[in-house]
Design an enzyme around this catalytic site. Structure first.
Site, PDB file in Angstrom:
ATOM      1  N   GLY A  11       6.489  -3.396  -8.978  1.00  0.00           N
ATOM      2  CA  GLY A  11       7.078  -4.165  -7.829  1.00  0.00           C
ATOM      3  C   GLY A  11       6.495  -5.659  -7.999  1.00  0.00           C
ATOM      4  N   PHE A  12       6.596  -6.302  -6.855  1.00  0.00           N
ATOM      5  CA  PHE A  12       6.178  -7.973  -7.046  1.00  0.00           C
ATOM      6  C   PHE A  12       4.834  -7.936  -7.188  1.00  0.00           C
ATOM      7  CE2 PHE A  12       4.399 -10.649  -3.167  1.00  0.00           C
ATOM      8  CZ  PHE A  12       4.422 -11.505  -4.088  1.00  0.00           C
ATOM      9  N   GLY A  37      10.864  -1.811  -6.760  1.00  0.00           N
ATOM     10  CA  GLY A  37      10.429  -2.522  -8.010  1.00  0.00           C
ATOM     11  C   GLY A  37      11.605  -2.285  -8.945  1.00  0.00           C
ATOM     12  N   THR A  91       4.847   8.789   0.856  1.00  0.00           N
ATOM     13  CA  THR A  91       4.158   7.889  -0.459  1.00  0.00           C
ATOM     14  C   THR A  91       2.828   7.457  -0.155  1.00  0.00           C
ATOM     15  OG1 THR A  91       6.435   7.003  -0.790  1.00  0.00           O
ATOM     16  CG2 THR A  91       4.859   5.511  -1.696  1.00  0.00           C
ATOM     17  N   GLY A 101      -7.391  12.375  -5.947  1.00  0.00           N
ATOM     18  CA  GLY A 101      -7.682  13.828  -6.539  1.00  0.00           C
ATOM     19  C   GLY A 101      -7.726  13.405  -8.005  1.00  0.00           C
ATOM     20  N   ARG A 105     -11.337  13.749 -10.365  1.00  0.00           N
ATOM     21  CA  ARG A 105     -11.368  14.619 -11.599  1.00  0.00           C
ATOM     22  C   ARG A 105     -11.732  13.967 -12.670  1.00  0.00           C
ATOM     23  NH1 ARG A 105      -6.308  18.066 -13.214  1.00  0.00           N
ATOM     24  NH2 ARG A 105      -7.123  19.096 -15.433  1.00  0.00           N
ATOM     25  N   TYR A 144       4.742   3.072   8.244  1.00  0.00           N
ATOM     26  CA  TYR A 144       4.026   2.097   7.099  1.00  0.00           C
ATOM     27  C   TYR A 144       2.774   1.828   7.794  1.00  0.00           C
ATOM     28  CZ  TYR A 144       2.934  -2.072   4.204  1.00  0.00           C
ATOM     29  OH  TYR A 144       2.253  -2.703   3.160  1.00  0.00           O
ATOM     30  N   TYR A 158     -12.920  10.917   1.021  1.00  0.00           N
ATOM     31  CA  TYR A 158     -13.044  11.352  -0.655  1.00  0.00           C
ATOM     32  C   TYR A 158     -14.313  10.529  -0.943  1.00  0.00           C
ATOM     33  CZ  TYR A 158      -9.027  13.930  -1.962  1.00  0.00           C
ATOM     34  OH  TYR A 158      -8.123  15.001  -2.200  1.00  0.00           O
ATOM     35  N   THR A 174       1.642 -11.791   1.488  1.00  0.00           N
ATOM     36  CA  THR A 174       1.437 -12.445   0.104  1.00  0.00           C
ATOM     37  C   THR A 174       2.956 -12.595  -0.242  1.00  0.00           C
ATOM     38  OG1 THR A 174      -0.723 -11.667  -0.047  1.00  0.00           O
ATOM     39  CG2 THR A 174       0.529 -12.376  -2.236  1.00  0.00           C
TER      40      THR A 174
HETATM   41  P1  NAD Z   1       6.947  -3.903  -3.738  1.00  0.00           P
HETATM   42  O1  NAD Z   1       8.104  -3.240  -2.701  1.00  0.00           O
HETATM   43  O2  NAD Z   1       7.699  -4.918  -4.437  1.00  0.00           O
HETATM   44  O3  NAD Z   1       6.151  -3.091  -4.904  1.00  0.00           O
HETATM   45  C1  NAD Z   1       6.054  -1.627  -4.423  1.00  0.00           C
HETATM   46  C2  NAD Z   1       6.087  -0.815  -5.594  1.00  0.00           C
HETATM   47  O4  NAD Z   1       6.067   0.454  -5.405  1.00  0.00           O
HETATM   48  C3  NAD Z   1       7.654  -0.932  -5.960  1.00  0.00           C
HETATM   49  O5  NAD Z   1       7.682  -1.176  -7.455  1.00  0.00           O
HETATM   50  C4  NAD Z   1       8.179   0.498  -5.679  1.00  0.00           C
HETATM   51  O6  NAD Z   1       9.328   0.862  -6.609  1.00  0.00           O
HETATM   52  C5  NAD Z   1       6.951   1.312  -5.942  1.00  0.00           C
HETATM   53  N1  NAD Z   1       7.160   2.561  -5.079  1.00  0.00           N
HETATM   54  C6  NAD Z   1       7.521   2.795  -4.082  1.00  0.00           C
HETATM   55  N2  NAD Z   1       7.352   3.989  -3.727  1.00  0.00           N
HETATM   56  C7  NAD Z   1       7.083   4.762  -4.753  1.00  0.00           C
HETATM   57  C8  NAD Z   1       6.856   6.149  -5.184  1.00  0.00           C
HETATM   58  N3  NAD Z   1       6.976   7.082  -4.026  1.00  0.00           N
HETATM   59  N4  NAD Z   1       6.185   6.392  -6.296  1.00  0.00           N
HETATM   60  C9  NAD Z   1       6.130   5.302  -7.257  1.00  0.00           C
HETATM   61  N5  NAD Z   1       6.122   4.225  -6.937  1.00  0.00           N
HETATM   62  C10 NAD Z   1       6.723   3.699  -5.753  1.00  0.00           C
HETATM   63  O7  NAD Z   1       5.874  -4.534  -2.882  1.00  0.00           O
HETATM   64  P2  NAD Z   1       4.785  -5.293  -2.793  1.00  0.00           P
HETATM   65  O8  NAD Z   1       4.596  -6.563  -1.881  1.00  0.00           O
HETATM   66  O9  NAD Z   1       4.340  -5.779  -4.560  1.00  0.00           O
HETATM   67  O10 NAD Z   1       3.535  -4.235  -2.584  1.00  0.00           O
HETATM   68  C11 NAD Z   1       2.383  -3.646  -3.315  1.00  0.00           C
HETATM   69  C12 NAD Z   1       1.496  -3.145  -2.457  1.00  0.00           C
HETATM   70  O11 NAD Z   1       0.835  -3.795  -1.810  1.00  0.00           O
HETATM   71  C13 NAD Z   1       1.888  -2.022  -1.374  1.00  0.00           C
HETATM   72  O12 NAD Z   1       1.252  -0.835  -1.434  1.00  0.00           O
HETATM   73  C14 NAD Z   1       1.783  -2.865  -0.194  1.00  0.00           C
HETATM   74  O13 NAD Z   1       1.956  -1.876   0.931  1.00  0.00           O
HETATM   75  C15 NAD Z   1       0.650  -3.589  -0.406  1.00  0.00           C
HETATM   76  N6  NAD Z   1       0.971  -4.755   0.456  1.00  0.00           N
HETATM   77  C16 NAD Z   1       1.568  -5.936   0.131  1.00  0.00           C
HETATM   78  C17 NAD Z   1       1.605  -7.120   0.966  1.00  0.00           C
HETATM   79  C18 NAD Z   1       2.438  -8.389   0.690  1.00  0.00           C
HETATM   80  O14 NAD Z   1       2.474  -9.099   1.633  1.00  0.00           O
HETATM   81  N7  NAD Z   1       3.023  -8.374  -0.511  1.00  0.00           N
HETATM   82  C19 NAD Z   1       0.811  -7.012   2.202  1.00  0.00           C
HETATM   83  C20 NAD Z   1      -0.054  -6.040   2.625  1.00  0.00           C
HETATM   84  C21 NAD Z   1      -0.039  -4.716   1.616  1.00  0.00           C
END
Ligand code: NAD
Ligand code: UDP
Length: 314
Positions: A11-12, A37, A91, A101, A105, A144, A158, A174
């Site tokens: 992802g990003f 992603g 998710t 978990g 481990r 979410y 945990y 971000t």
């Molecule tokens: P994004 O959507 O680009 O990245 C999320 C990644 O998780 C993607 O590559 C997606 O394919 C993968 N993914 C989704 N469901 C999945 C699953 N069930 N199994 C495996 N992979 C899975 O978003 P991002 O901005 O890179 O966010 C990354 C993390 O940071 C996320 O958890 C998001 O909640 C958190 N976050 C981001 C921001 C932001 O502003 N960018 C703010 C708050 C929290």
């Protein structure tokens, strides 16, 4: 050399994290199901001898021996996380259970990418980590927000019950390169609209605010948090305290791109938080971290990235 698992690594943010961890001399396993992603974000890492890519869904158990886990798997853009809300909450919650978990481990450290969304539509401003939030449990954003809140609860349980070595960071909006052009979040929408001279779509009257952090700053914060000793567990806010209204953001982007776009006002989206600004005193104190890249500088780099992306799509 540490062995590190990054869930959501394509992802990003995950792709920037994988790249930085490799450049610091670590071995990285990137796990992703490619929901939001894309391989494009990490294709340049595939030839790296210490990079491994695994197609796997974090809602199913996964076993690997690593020193550290960064748990980022979860769609982050409202349009994507609302597409299949049950999957989104699974998710966050089942993903946290599976990764915690695993950490229990193998006795690894584990960092959770939590979010400012745990504060909901905040009634106090700016937001300190002590604030419990104002979240609708049954609205469009709940899959979410509540998923991430439950994941935090699991992390702390945990820790309390099993002494798992947790780290929780709450990320505020971000942005930067490797965002998908169709990501749907505000910075990518406004820049791609501006670069194509299309209308800039402000939801509501644009008076709602956000605080925008550039990706490189955030990744530094992630790694500093992971490198703290086991007494630092968080939650710790990571974000740039510079706060802007969405209308201001639209105007800055039109200005920086020299676009002919018009700013248009569409109906407000459900449960849209009205204001967001992190207090980052804890990050300053515990991680010696603060953002270095301010909005205009970060936007200029991000605009250059999207110019290239749109060019390639033509
Ligand atoms: P994004 O959507 O680009 O990245 C999320 C990644 O998780 C993607 O590559 C997606 O394919 C993968 N993914 C989704 N469901 C999945 C699953 N069930 N199994 C495996 N992979 C899975 O978003 P991002 O901005 O890179 O966010 C990354 C993390 O940071 C996320 O958890 C998001 O909640 C958190 N976050 C981001 C921001 C932001 O502003 N960018 C703010 C708050 C929290
Ligand atoms: N937003 C907007 N136009 C868009 C996309 C988003 O006005 O094309 C607004 C949205 O309503 C919210 C803010 O920008 O007030 C940030 O939205 P985003 O989806 O980026 O993140 P989040 O709401 O999760 O902070």
């Amino acid at each position: 050399m540490k062995k590190i698992l990054v869930t959501g690594g394509a992802g990003f943010l995950g792709s920037h994290l994988c790249e930085e961890l490799l450049s610091q001399g670590n071995e990285v396993i990137c796990m992703d199901n490619y929901f939001t992603g894309r391989k494009k974000n990490i294709v340049h890492l595939l030839d790296h001898p210490f990079f491994e890519l695994v197609r796997h869904d974090v809602t199913f158990p996964y076993f690997v021996e690593v020193d550290e886990i960064y748990n980022l798997a979860c769609p982050a853009s409202p349009i994507h996380y609302q597409y299949n809300p049950i999957k989104t909450i699974k998710t966050s919650v089942m993903g946290a259970i599976n990764m915690l978990g695993l950490a229990k481990r193998i006795k690894s450290k584990i960092l959770q990418a939590s979010t400012s969304e745990v504060y909901g539509d905040p009634t106090i401003h700016p937001q300190p980590e002590e604030y419990w939030g104002n979240v609708n449990p049954i609205g469009k954003r709940s899959c979410y927000d509540e998923g991430k809140r439950c994941a935090e609860t699991l992390f702390f349980d945990y820790y309390y019950q099993n002494k798992v070595r947790i780290k929780v960071v709450r990320i505020f909006n971000t942005y930067g390169s490797n965002m998908h052009p169709d990501d749907g979040r505000v910075v990518s929408n406004f820049i791609t609209q501006a670069l194509q001279n299309k209308d800039i779509t402000v939801y509501g009257d644009g008076s709602q605010s956000r605080s925008f952090c550039y990706c490189d700053d955030l990744i530094r914060g992630f790694i500093s948090m992971m490198n703290t000793d086991d007494s630092v567990i968080g939650p710790i806010n990571l974000g740039n305290p510079g706060e802007f209204t969405i209308k201001e953001l639209a105007e800055i982007i039109v200005d920086l791109t020299g676009s002919k776009s018009k700013i248009i006002y569409l109906p407000q989206v459900e449960d849209d938080p009205m204001q967001r600004q992190p207090i980052i005193d804890k990050a300053r104190e515990k991680l010696n971290w603060e953002p270095k890249i301010q909005l205009k500088e970060g936007l200029i780099k991000t605009i250059a990235y999207f110019e290239k992306e749109l060019e390639e799509m033509r």
